[in-house]
Motif scaffolding. Structure first.
Motif, short mmCIF file in Angstrom:
data_model
loop_
_atom_site.label_atom_id
_atom_site.label_comp_id
_atom_site.label_asym_id
_atom_site.label_seq_id
_atom_site.Cartn_x
_atom_site.Cartn_y
_atom_site.Cartn_z
N GLY A 171 5.73 5.14 -3.54
CA GLY A 171 6.89 4.55 -4.21
C GLY A 171 7.65 3.63 -3.26
N TRP A 172 8.45 2.73 -3.85
CA TRP A 172 9.15 1.69 -3.10
C TRP A 172 10.13 2.25 -2.07
CZ3 TRP A 172 8.53 -2.89 -1.43
CH2 TRP A 172 9.61 -3.67 -1.03
N GLY A 173 10.92 3.25 -2.46
CA GLY A 173 11.92 3.81 -1.54
C GLY A 173 11.29 4.38 -0.27
N LYS A 174 10.24 5.18 -0.45
CA LYS A 174 9.54 5.76 0.70
C LYS A 174 8.83 4.69 1.51
CE LYS A 174 10.41 10.15 0.26
NZ LYS A 174 11.28 10.82 1.22
N ALA A 175 8.32 3.66 0.82
CA ALA A 175 7.64 2.56 1.54
C ALA A 175 8.61 1.90 2.50
CB ALA A 175 7.08 1.54 0.55
N LEU A 176 9.82 1.62 2.04
CA LEU A 176 10.83 1.02 2.92
C LEU A 176 11.24 1.98 4.03
CD1 LEU A 176 13.13 -0.79 0.33
CD2 LEU A 176 11.56 -1.85 1.97
N GLU A 177 11.40 3.24 3.67
CA GLU A 177 11.83 4.25 4.64
C GLU A 177 10.83 4.44 5.77
OE1 GLU A 177 12.86 9.04 4.70
OE2 GLU A 177 12.80 7.97 2.78
N TYR A 178 9.53 4.44 5.43
CA TYR A 178 8.50 4.70 6.44
C TYR A 178 7.79 3.45 6.96
CZ TYR A 178 9.06 9.55 5.06
OH TYR A 178 9.58 10.78 4.80
N GLY A 179 7.83 2.36 6.19
CA GLY A 179 7.05 1.19 6.57
C GLY A 179 7.85 -0.04 6.96
N TRP A 182 0.82 -1.20 0.00
CA TRP A 182 0.00 0.00 0.00
C TRP A 182 0.86 1.26 0.00
CZ3 TRP A 182 -4.38 1.53 -1.57
CH2 TRP A 182 -4.95 2.71 -1.12
N LEU A 183 1.91 1.26 0.82
CA LEU A 183 2.80 2.43 0.85
C LEU A 183 3.50 2.63 -0.49
CD1 LEU A 183 4.37 2.07 4.41
CD2 LEU A 183 2.80 3.85 3.63
N THR A 184 3.86 1.53 -1.16
CA THR A 184 4.48 1.64 -2.48
C THR A 184 3.50 2.28 -3.47
OG1 THR A 184 5.92 -0.25 -2.07
CG2 THR A 184 5.53 0.34 -4.38
N TYR A 185 2.25 1.86 -3.40
CA TYR A 185 1.22 2.46 -4.26
C TYR A 185 1.11 3.96 -3.98
CZ TYR A 185 -3.45 3.75 -5.84
OH TYR A 185 -4.51 4.39 -6.41
#
Length: 175
Positions: free
Chosen positions: A138-146, A132-135
């Motif tokens: 984006g993938w980088g922010k999803a990893l950074e925040y999730g 969901w965060l990637t959607y």
């Protein structure tokens, strides 16, 4: 049936209370709180008979969606599902059902399987959240925040949840 309803009510209370248990991560790690919410979801899913654990988590999500402040940090409302937490919340239900399914197959009777079940349940929650965060970002922010801020706490919760569930299920069997 009465026992199931009492367990359901106690599970809802446990989920809501554990969601309020929060440890703030340092700003360098995003300042995102680590809560007891996912630990509670996995324990409820594993300790209640299938599909009652999943049902308890679904009811918890519905109550939160309807505005009761039961999510982490008193969050509530349908907007919780469209924001950054949405994927994790959906993952709670899927993980709780999966935990009950694994317990039905005897995974709670051995410590190793109990730990593995908690690891798999955590992976479902985190995976759903990251999708969901990637959607959204984006993938980088999803990893950074999730992911990055949560993985150390996730390991602790996997170990704690696996041990708690195993010891409780072992005691029930011994009685």
């Amino acid at each position: 049936m009465t026992t199931h309803l009492i367990n359901l009510a106690l599970s809802l209370l446990f989920l809501a209370l554990m969601a309020q248990l929060s440890i703030q991560t340092p700003e360098a790690l995003g300042g995102i709180p680590i809560t007891g919410q996912s630990l509670a979801v996995l324990l409820v899913g594993f300790l209640l008979p299938f599909p009652w654990g999943g049902g308890a988590v679904l009811l918890y999500l519905l109550l939160g969606g309807l505005g009761l402040p039961v999510f982490a940090e008193g969050g509530s409302g349908w907007s919780s599902f469209s924001g950054g937490s949405g994927g994790f919340l959906i993952g709670f239900f899927i993980a709780a059902l999966g935990m009950g399914w694994l317990r039905r197959r005897g995974w709670g009777l051995h410590l190793g399987y109990s730990l593995l079940a908690n690891g798999l349940g955590t992976a479902v929650i985190v995976g759903s959240g990251l999708l969901w965060l990637t959607y959204l970002y984006g993938w980088g922010k999803a990893l950074e925040y999730g992911f990055y801020p949560f993985w150390p706490g996730a390991i602790v919760k996997i170990l704690l949840g696996g041990f708690i569930a195993w010891s409780m299920l072992r005691k029930r069997r011994a009685v």
